[in-house]
Design an enzyme around this catalytic site. Structure first.
Site, PDB file in Angstrom:
ATOM      1  N   GLY A 164       7.986 -56.884  96.788  1.00  0.00           N
ATOM      2  CA  GLY A 164       7.471 -57.045  95.441  1.00  0.00           C
ATOM      3  C   GLY A 164       6.330 -56.097  95.141  1.00  0.00           C
ATOM      4  O   GLY A 164       6.432 -54.885  95.328  1.00  0.00           O
ATOM      5  N   GLY A 165       5.223 -56.683  94.674  1.00  0.00           N
ATOM      6  CA  GLY A 165       4.065 -55.872  94.319  1.00  0.00           C
ATOM      7  C   GLY A 165       3.535 -55.053  95.472  1.00  0.00           C
ATOM      8  O   GLY A 165       2.975 -53.968  95.272  1.00  0.00           O
ATOM      9  N   GLY A 399      20.514 -19.895  86.796  1.00  0.00           N
ATOM     10  CA  GLY A 399      19.333 -20.668  86.441  1.00  0.00           C
ATOM     11  C   GLY A 399      18.525 -21.082  87.643  1.00  0.00           C
ATOM     12  O   GLY A 399      17.297 -21.259  87.553  1.00  0.00           O
ATOM     13  N   ALA A 400      19.178 -21.240  88.800  1.00  0.00           N
ATOM     14  CA  ALA A 400      18.450 -21.635  90.003  1.00  0.00           C
ATOM     15  C   ALA A 400      17.444 -20.563  90.415  1.00  0.00           C
ATOM     16  O   ALA A 400      16.368 -20.873  90.935  1.00  0.00           O
ATOM     17  CB  ALA A 400      19.434 -21.910  91.133  1.00  0.00           C
TER      18      ALA A 400
END
Length: 509
Positions: A164-165, A399-400
């Site tokens: 959890g937290g 683009g890489a």
């Protein structure tokens, strides 16, 4: 003397049986862990006498000192750090109001002093008997984690079950360390998973160290035992600045700055289709061959590491041809983006080693958001103001190439080896597109294709094409790479670049 008796009782813990149970699980106590982390005799504990004020469910009859968390400060290699450590022997390390207040205080002190914060996590989550007060305590921790982000280094060491937290705070910090067989992190445990979904799984199968190191990417480092893990935390701290207003510490090295690296010529095949391990290149380049790889088991097609060049800390981002041919995908982009942002926040220069065939094609990648998630790496580099040096070892396509810290997005110095191929795509693919009509109309398509591939290479993919257009500052002998990097970083040591005035950017999500 009463005070000495109380302090001795605090150090020994609630009862000897609790300590024996902790050791029987292969786990150290909170004080033993702190002793491993800090320089001998340097720890100053605060609020050791703190007790909770809660009532009901029998709490009024059980008020141990420390309330289950040890807080204070000390030194690592003589440099101040702050630390808190859950004591699983008390309330299972569960967080209550007093427990949380102690953590809030030590976090505030770390931020004010401008020193790293290390949390040694071994807690069972919120203390159920204290209800919403415990939950509010976690809220205060999360808020401080966020305020400290990019201001001081925050390191979480997972040394027990954290649910959890107790799992969210580490997720907000810079680095998460885990230990096999004793570290677990999950939002809901196996019992809840079974009740809701019907799936049966063990704690380690759901959120063990290796799961988070290789599958979820939550854990950056994983080790076999606590002693090794904590020793590596010390090593990491030694490479980091105390805060975002300082430069990383410098160390003396016997490794010459002008050391030649002739073995790189053998390590990296000239044939762009042949694989090799980029880590051998990193090892050859950095001081004494020592580096600390981050997220080694997650997204292995890109390597992120902290190392030293000329005694100064650098962050290295490198494509890994030994995994998926070094292609960029969703996980690799997110891994590298976070690392680049960390280095930029703490004034750590960036060295990028480029050997990338492009982004990974595929329906899954497109549908899962390669566009927005790949853009995270682009954003991180474009936003970085630290010294940035990139080296194209072999191929850099499409683009890489741009994303991997090319000159066009702000690299301060862009270098390349004579084996580099910088282009929109590989010559074979490009020839099939550009010359498809000539190839189709040819009496000998294969011969024509071969001729066109050679023509494309001669005109657009030769090693000096990018240099001729100012997109690469120099084409260097691979054996001079270490010297070239150190020379560039020395020149950039006093770099002062400012971004436009703004509250903050809005990076791709």
């Amino acid at each position: 003397m009463e005070l000495k008796e109380i302090k001795d009782r605090i150090l020994q813990g609630p009862d000897p049986a609790a300590t024996e149970r902790q050791h029987a699980k292969g786990k150290l106590t909170a004080h033993e862990r702190i002793a491993l982390l800090l320089d001998k005799g340097s720890f100053t504990e605060i609020e050791a006498l703190r007790r909770h004020r809660a009532t009901g469910f029998g709490l009024e009859d059980k008020k141990p000192y420390t309330d289950g968390v040890i807080t204070g400060w000390g030194t690592v290699e003589g440099r101040t750090i702050f630390v808190y450590a859950h004591d699983f022997r008390i309330f299972g390390g569960a967080l209550g109001e007093a427990h949380a207040t102690k953590i809030h205080k030590i976090m505030d002190m770390a931020i004010a002093a401008g020193a790293p914060l290390v949390s040694l996590n071994d807690g069972a989550g919120a203390r159920i008997q204290e209800g919403v007060s415990a939950l509010a305590g976690y809220g205060g921790i999360f808020r401080r984690n966020t305020l400290a982000s990019g201001v001081i280094p925050q390191i979480s060491v997972m040394l027990g079950p954290c649910a959890g937290g107790a799992a969210y705070s580490p997720a907000l910090t810079d680095f998460v360390f885990a230990v096999r067989d004793i570290s677990q992190m999950f939002i809901t445990g196996p019992d809840v998973v079974k009740a809701v979904t019907g799936e049966e799984i063990t704690q380690n199968g759901l959120g063990g160290a290796d799961v988070h190191a290789a599958t979820s990417g939550v854990a950056h480092f994983v080790y076999d035992d606590e002693e090794t893990c904590i020793a590596e935390v010390r090593y990491l701290i030694s490479m980091l600045p105390a805060n975002n207003r300082e430069l990383p510490p410098e160390t003396h090295t016997e490794d010459p700055s002008d050391r030649s690296c002739p073995t790189l010529l053998e390590t990296v095949p000239a044939d762009g289709n042949r694989s090799y391990d980029i880590r051998t290149v990193i090892e050859e380049l950095v001081d004494d061959g020592e580096y600390m790889e981050v997220h080694a088991a997650w997204a292995p097609n890109i390597v992120c590491a902290l190392a030293r060049l000329d005694g100064r800390t650098v962050g290295i981002v490198a494509n890994q041809p030994a995994a998926m041919a070094g292609v960029l995908d969703i996980k690799a982009s997110e891994k590298a983006a976070r690392f680049v942002q960390f280095c930029d926040a703490f004034n750590i220069p960036l060295v990028t080693l480029v050997d990338v065939p492009g982004f990974l094609p595929g329906v899954d990648q497109e549908h899962e958001g390669i566009i927005r998630r790949g853009a995270k790496l682009l954003y991180a580099y474009c936003n970085a103001t630290v010294p940035r040096v990139s080296v194209v070892l072999r191929k850099a396509y499409g683009g890489a190439y741009i994303v991997m810290d090319s000159r066009s997005i702000g690299a301060d110095v862009a270098l390349a080896w004579p084996t580099n191929e910088i282009a929109v795509m590989g010559a074979e693919g490009a020839a099939n597109v550009v010359f498809r009509r000539e190839i189709a109309a040819s009496d000998d398509p294969e011969e024509t294709r071969a001729q066109k591939i050679d023509e494309y290479k001669r005109n657009l993919v030769h090693p000096y094409y990018a240099a001729e257009r100012g997109l690469v500052d120099d084409v260097i002998d691979p054996s001079d790479t270490r010297l070239s990097l150190i020379s560039a970083l020395r020149m950039l040591a006093a770099k002062d670049a400012a971004l436009p005035r703004r509250k903050h950017g809005t990076p791709p999500q």
